[in-house]
Design an enzyme around this catalytic site. Structure first.
Site, PDB file in Angstrom:
ATOM      1  N   GLU A  56       0.820  -1.215   0.000  1.00  0.00           N
ATOM      2  CA  GLU A  56       0.000   0.000   0.000  1.00  0.00           C
ATOM      3  C   GLU A  56       0.853   1.264   0.000  1.00  0.00           C
ATOM      4  O   GLU A  56       0.515   2.245  -0.658  1.00  0.00           O
ATOM      5  CB  GLU A  56      -0.957   0.005   1.190  1.00  0.00           C
ATOM      6  N   TYR A 139      -6.415   6.995   3.638  1.00  0.00           N
ATOM      7  CA  TYR A 139      -6.574   5.912   2.673  1.00  0.00           C
ATOM      8  C   TYR A 139      -5.898   4.632   3.162  1.00  0.00           C
ATOM      9  O   TYR A 139      -6.504   3.561   3.218  1.00  0.00           O
ATOM     10  CB  TYR A 139      -6.012   6.286   1.279  1.00  0.00           C
ATOM     11  N   ASP A 157      -9.407   5.621  -2.806  1.00  0.00           N
ATOM     12  CA  ASP A 157      -8.275   6.021  -3.643  1.00  0.00           C
ATOM     13  C   ASP A 157      -8.820   6.616  -4.940  1.00  0.00           C
ATOM     14  O   ASP A 157     -10.025   6.856  -5.068  1.00  0.00           O
ATOM     15  CB  ASP A 157      -7.384   4.806  -3.925  1.00  0.00           C
TER      16      ASP A 157
END
Length: 363
Positions: A56, A139, A157
């Site tokens: 991520e 996020y 996102d």
DNA sequence: GAGCCGTGGAT
DNA sequence: TATCCAAGGCT
């Protein structure tokens, strides 16, 4: 914001009214079309939180294709968050070199240390605690909570912004419109399989609901999509106009010793390319500065033909390159060092500096 | 909130 | 060539 009243998932559209998007329909699509990615678990299993975290961070504003090799290399070199926490920062930066947004690498390392120090080497199964870690914003906290722990979190996102804004034809320009998009995304998120749902939304945005000419006919949510019904889904998400990108220029000093070693130095701790390795240069300004007073050492500098062009996020850079060939007796000035080409891989050399070296025929 | 912070690929 | 944009965060 007002939500439409809940209806049975099986509800079908009444004339002029799109039905509510059914999360189960998206999950069914995901089960058939999910992408196989290095950081993903096998169907029905949860991915290793460290793998989710690492991927991520790397995927922030970065394509899946670019991340692939870096993810594999990091995992091979630092198999656990504890290994990463124990690594010297310089090694993490050199391993990250080329991927961009180098603050991510510094925060990745700081985050690994924090996970060990605060949480005994285990990522907290709590969105708020994740958010409190360096480099982890709204996020990423939601993504890790959902994907690694299957908690009911709603990461938003760029993909999900696109999917949701089209689904409801939300046309308030970004970034202001992000609040409404987030609220809609949260309202859509099911209690069942929230982690798969988040990944399904992202896969949908990456493969079907693409920025230009989306493949609506293949979309599991074609029927409830308001933008699709209106005939111009590519209009969403609406974005605020952006400003001009200024130009800067500078002159780089490529000093090459008789044995092929190049004179390099480390950039300052803060700002652009912080703590990364660079070829010495004049400051980069709106107008090129006189190079004489900025040369790292006295030598016979010769201007190389051509120039290095490089575009950063908020300005475009043109770098002319001066080269000088030095004898073995030449000492490295304070703050500088001679580095042989074989040592480049151990340096934190950003792409723009690789271009400067290539301009001098060095690599 | 708006500016800062990389890079490479697609259109 | 110019523009957009890709699983954003920090200040």
């Amino acid at each position: 914001m007002s939500l439409s009243p809940a209806r049975p998932a099986a509800a079908r559209s009444v004339a002029g009214h799109a039905s509510r998007p059914d999360p189960e329909a998206l999950l069914a699509w995901y089960d058939r079309h999910r992408r196989r990615l290095p950081w993903r678990a096998e169907p029905g299993r949860r991915a290793d939180p460290y793998h989710v975290f690492l991927s991520e961070i790397m995927l922030q504003q970065t394509t899946v294709k670019a991340v692939g090799p870096y993810f594999s290399a990091f995992l091979a070199r630092w198999p656990t968050v504890a290994h990463l926490a124990d690594a010297p920062l310089e090694e993490v930066l050199s391993a990250w070199a080329g991927l961009g947004y180098y603050a991510r690498a510094r925060n990745l390392h700081a985050c690994a240390k924090a996970v060990v120090a605060r949480h005994g080497g285990h990522f907290p199964q709590d969105e708020a605690a994740l958010l409190d870690l360096p480099g982890i914003g709204p996020y990423t906290a939601a993504a890790i909570a959902a994907i690694a722990f299957d908690l009911k979190a709603s990461p938003v996102d760029g993909n999900i912004e696109r999917v949701v804004s089209r689904l409801h034809a939300l046309d308030e320009p970004l970034p202001k419109g992000k609040a409404a998009i987030r609220a809609s995304a949260a309202a859509l998120t099911p209690a069942r399989r929230p982690g798969d749902f988040a990944q399904a939304m992202m896969d949908l945005g990456a493969t079907i609901c693409t920025p230009k000419s989306p493949a609506c006919s293949l979309c599991p949510w074609m029927e409830p999509c308001v933008a699709r019904a209106a005939g111009d889904p590519a209009r969403y998400p609406v974005k605020a106009p952006k400003g001009e990108k200024p130009s800067r220029a500078g002159v780089a000093f490529l000093a090459v010793r008789a044995d092929g070693a190049v004179l390099l130095r480390t950039r300052p701790d803060k700002g652009l390319l912080a703590k990364m390795t660079e070829v010495p240069s004049t400051p980069w300004g709106p107008q090129p500065e006189a190079p004489e007073e900025h040369a790292p050492l006295k030598a016979r500098w010769r201007l190389l033909p051509g120039a290095v062009e490089h575009v950063f996020t908020h300005f475009a850079l043109t770098l002319r390159v001066l080269r000088a060939d030095l004898p073995m007796s030449a000492a490295a000035p304070a703050g500088h060092r001679w580095v042989a080409p074989e040592g480049f891989d151990a340096e934190a050399l950003p792409s723009v500096m690789r271009k400067v070296l290539a301009q001098g025929g060095i690599e």
